[in-house]
Design an enzyme around this catalytic site. Structure first.
Site, PDB file in Angstrom:
ATOM      1  N   SER A 159       0.837  -1.198   0.000  1.00  0.00           N
ATOM      2  CA  SER A 159       0.000   0.000   0.000  1.00  0.00           C
ATOM      3  C   SER A 159       0.876   1.255   0.000  1.00  0.00           C
ATOM      4  O   SER A 159       1.683   1.431  -0.914  1.00  0.00           O
ATOM      5  CB  SER A 159      -0.958  -0.041   1.196  1.00  0.00           C
ATOM      6  N   ASP A 243      -9.352  -6.460  -3.131  1.00  0.00           N
ATOM      7  CA  ASP A 243      -8.906  -5.283  -2.379  1.00  0.00           C
ATOM      8  C   ASP A 243     -10.063  -4.294  -2.254  1.00  0.00           C
ATOM      9  O   ASP A 243     -10.580  -3.792  -3.250  1.00  0.00           O
ATOM     10  CB  ASP A 243      -7.727  -4.621  -3.095  1.00  0.00           C
ATOM     11  N   HIS A 275      -7.116  -6.084   0.892  1.00  0.00           N
ATOM     12  CA  HIS A 275      -6.030  -5.109   1.007  1.00  0.00           C
ATOM     13  C   HIS A 275      -4.968  -5.534   2.010  1.00  0.00           C
ATOM     14  O   HIS A 275      -3.774  -5.401   1.750  1.00  0.00           O
ATOM     15  CB  HIS A 275      -6.595  -3.747   1.397  1.00  0.00           C
TER      16      HIS A 275
END
Length: 317
Positions: A159, A243, A275
């Site tokens: 991320s 995600d 995610h």
């Protein structure tokens, strides 16, 4: 009637101005979340809790900010790859220890975990320019160590950490052997339009449409789509197709951009990956994918003492 309409328009305009002002003033709090709601800033556990060999490392960024990190050693005799791990935007490095424990076990590697400024025990306040300095300080530290193979430093970013890692890899083409990106966004500019749809026509990354009039007020754009095109090292893209935060299309766009300039790119997706849990839901295939990538682009140099004996607990058994 006309007066009522004017009042409505002025009221809506005033709310928009107030909203924009709040966005400008508070944007760092939206991007960086060092403390999870309801939890203290302190580390909930230390690596020793998971029976990991570790060292507290204190660094100084180029602007003098004092940073805390953990260097986790696979075993005293192992000189496998060292993964420089960059976390997501929320929580601290202790919240990633279970993942890192499994990473060390499966990949036979050391791991260096950096607390960004303002996170964990690190001083300062997070910003793009500051965290970029933090990442460079971490890499510089690893390059000076005598107890690791400095030719086998691999960046892993998930991320926000992927955006951080991409910048570091671009800035250090001869010092990092490979880059791994997991569930990373194309840019914070694009994410702003996803999280706050009313901004979509005013803020956006290089691939977005619209006038992008408000891009100039974003202090942490993290334009990974532009950066990844300049990364020279091999790149592995790991994408969770479920995600719920960063659209999986962002990872595909990053790959498509990178592969235009870099032939040593590989894209792998995981059907059930969300995610934060792709490393769990991906199972053996997830770790085997990374293992094969490291074998190809950060290979072990064979020597008489090259074997590693793990001292990491095997899933608590």
């Amino acid at each position: 009637m006309v007066g009522w309409l004017k009042a409505l328009v002025y009221g809506a305009g005033g709310m928009a101005v107030v909203g924009l002002a709040a966005l400008v003033a508070l944007q760092e709090r939206l991007v960086y979340v060092p403390v999870l709601p309801g939890l203290p800033r302190a580390y909930p556990i230390k690596p020793s809790r998971l029976r990991l060999i570790y060292e507290d490392v204190w660094l100084r960024a180029a602007d003098g900010v004092r940073l805390h990190s953990w260097f986790l050693r696979h075993s005293p005799t192992c000189r496998g790859p060292t993964i420089l791990f960059f976390q997501e935007n929320a929580g601290n490095i202790a919240h990633r220890l279970e993942c890192v424990r499994l990473m060390m076990q499966r990949l036979q590697c050391n791991v260096f975990m950096l607390s960004y400024r303002g996170y964990g025990e690190s001083e300062g306040y997070p910003s793009q320019s500051g965290i970029t300095k933090d990442a460079q300080a971490a890499l510089d530290h690893l390059l000076q160590r005598k107890d690791i193979d400095t030719s086998r430093i691999v960046i892993f970013g998930r991320s926000l950490g992927g955006a951080v890692g991409a910048v570091l890899a671009k800035n250090n083409p001869d010092k990092v052997s490979a880059l791994i990106l997991e569930n990373t966004f194309t840019s914070i500019l694009d994410m702003a339009g996803i999280m706050l749809p009313f901004l979509r026509w005013f803020i956006g990354g290089s691939s977005a449409k619209g006038p992008k009039l408000l891009n100039c007020v974003v202090r942490s754009p993290w334009s990974t789509l532009d950066v990844v095109a300049e990364v020279k090292q091999p790149i592995l893209f790991l994408s969770g197709l479920q995600d719920e935060l960063v659209p999986p299309s962002h990872m595909r766009m990053l790959y498509d951009k990178a592969v235009e300039h870099n032939r040593n790119c590989r894209f792998v997706d995981f059907l059930n990956g969300m995610h934060m849990d792709t490393w769990i839901s991906g199972g053996d295939r997830y770790w085997r994918t990374i293992e094969l990538f490291l074998d190809q682009y950060s290979p072990e140099v064979q020597s008489s003492d090259a074997s590693c004996t793990s001292e990491i607990a095997d899933d608590g058994k």
